[in-house]
Design a protein around this motif. Sequence first.
Motif, PDB file in Angstrom:
ATOM      1  N   UNK A 157       0.192  -6.024   9.731  1.00 55.53           N
ATOM      2  CA  UNK A 157      -1.272  -5.065   9.913  1.00 55.53           C
ATOM      3  C   UNK A 157      -0.890  -3.927  10.718  1.00 55.53           C
ATOM      4  N   UNK A 158      -0.300  -3.385  11.694  1.00 55.63           N
ATOM      5  CA  UNK A 158      -0.622  -2.498  12.095  1.00 55.63           C
ATOM      6  C   UNK A 158      -0.430  -1.258  11.471  1.00 55.63           C
ATOM      7  N   UNK A 159       0.951  -1.753  10.391  1.00 54.71           N
ATOM      8  CA  UNK A 159       1.539  -0.542   9.115  1.00 54.71           C
ATOM      9  C   UNK A 159       1.629  -0.740   7.891  1.00 54.71           C
ATOM     10  N   UNK A 197      -6.790 -10.314   8.298  1.00 48.42           N
ATOM     11  CA  UNK A 197      -5.550  -8.726   8.077  1.00 48.42           C
ATOM     12  C   UNK A 197      -7.530  -7.438   7.266  1.00 48.42           C
ATOM     13  N   UNK A 198      -8.063  -7.154   7.507  1.00 49.08           N
ATOM     14  CA  UNK A 198      -8.906  -5.826   6.996  1.00 49.08           C
ATOM     15  C   UNK A 198      -8.222  -4.766   6.850  1.00 49.08           C
ATOM     16  N   UNK A 199      -7.069  -4.680   7.753  1.00 53.20           N
ATOM     17  CA  UNK A 199      -6.310  -3.475   7.178  1.00 53.20           C
ATOM     18  C   UNK A 199      -5.276  -2.938   6.356  1.00 53.20           C
ATOM     19  N   UNK A 200      -5.061  -4.752   5.213  1.00 51.55           N
ATOM     20  CA  UNK A 200      -3.705  -4.947   4.249  1.00 51.55           C
ATOM     21  C   UNK A 200      -4.649  -4.888   3.372  1.00 51.55           C
ATOM     22  N   UNK A 201      -6.048  -4.906   3.436  1.00 51.66           N
ATOM     23  CA  UNK A 201      -7.094  -5.237   2.547  1.00 51.66           C
ATOM     24  C   UNK A 201      -7.577  -3.941   1.998  1.00 51.66           C
ATOM     25  N   UNK A 202      -7.839  -3.211   2.748  1.00 48.92           N
ATOM     26  CA  UNK A 202      -7.976  -1.941   2.666  1.00 48.92           C
ATOM     27  C   UNK A 202      -6.850  -0.636   2.099  1.00 48.92           C
ATOM     28  N   UNK A 203      -5.760  -0.816   2.794  1.00 51.78           N
ATOM     29  CA  UNK A 203      -4.590   0.061   2.112  1.00 51.78           C
ATOM     30  C   UNK A 203      -3.727  -0.416   1.352  1.00 51.78           C
ATOM     31  N   UNK A 204      -3.590  -1.995   2.089  1.00 51.18           N
ATOM     32  CA  UNK A 204      -2.221  -2.392   0.556  1.00 51.18           C
ATOM     33  C   UNK A 204      -2.411  -2.144  -0.423  1.00 51.18           C
ATOM     34  N   UNK A 243       2.616 -15.341   9.501  1.00 54.11           N
ATOM     35  CA  UNK A 243       3.045 -14.523  10.130  1.00 54.11           C
ATOM     36  C   UNK A 243       3.079 -13.325   9.760  1.00 54.11           C
ATOM     37  N   UNK A 244       4.142 -12.684   8.513  1.00 56.22           N
ATOM     38  CA  UNK A 244       4.496 -11.350   7.870  1.00 56.22           C
ATOM     39  C   UNK A 244       2.664 -10.654   7.848  1.00 56.22           C
ATOM     40  N   UNK A 245       1.887 -11.414   7.143  1.00 54.35           N
ATOM     41  CA  UNK A 245       1.262 -10.347   7.349  1.00 54.35           C
ATOM     42  C   UNK A 245       0.832  -9.462   8.342  1.00 54.35           C
TER      43      UNK A 245
END
Length: 246
Positions: free
Chosen positions: A116-118, A156-163, A110-112
């Motif tokens: 994921x959008x931000x 959640x690829x955006x999290x992997x690539x950004x965070x 739920x957290x991820x």
Amino acid sequence: MGHRNFSLVIFNSVQVFQAGLVTENSFVLAEGWYDDGIFHVEAFGLPPPEKAETTRSYFGNINFFGGPSPIQVKASSRLAKIEAENTEVMFVLLSDVWLDDSKVMEKLNTLFMGYSAFPPTAFILCGNFLSSPKVLSHAKTLQECFQELGSMLSNYPDLINTSQFVFVPGPNDPVHSTILPRPTIPNSIIDGFKKKVPGAVFSSNPCRIQYCTQEIVVFREDIVTKMCRNCIKFPNDGNIPSHVSF
């Protein structure tokens, strides 16, 4: 007071205990009188901490924190400007992330999903990573749990690539030492996870994180419990938080 070899120290006469948890091998300030080889203590307390500003007034901009720069990052006007301009920075810090607990995994998902959008700047996840020590299968269970976490993050690829993902081991996690600093979790446990989240950082405990002019230390330890266990005199009011400040 000059150097004296006290043959006996009497604490029965102590009337004033200042706030704090006095443990074995700690530095203390004792007030009282000395008579015939006996030091009678009337007041007992911890020495006051020195403020960072006071230390800096003597040592200037020497880098005590670590890293490649000989000058502390707080003195960098360039980094201070970057920090001031970047107002969207966020660190998500979690502790006792029990990967073998289905409820914890559900909440992590739920957290991820919510982030994921931000994507935040970093997720800092601290152990223990299992809800209870598994004497014979601890490493294998943890390996499977990290693989499951990696599969979850793959959604959640955006999290992997950004965070940035930082993992700090807890007191009961399988590492090669019981002394501080605790080393990182062994590669044999996290290899499968790092294939799915290649940018993840598995740090020692404690670890240091530097962001622009901010110097952050992450230390996962049941330190208050240990201090209470080794306390010479427990506070009369029993309100531990009022006696511990970091």
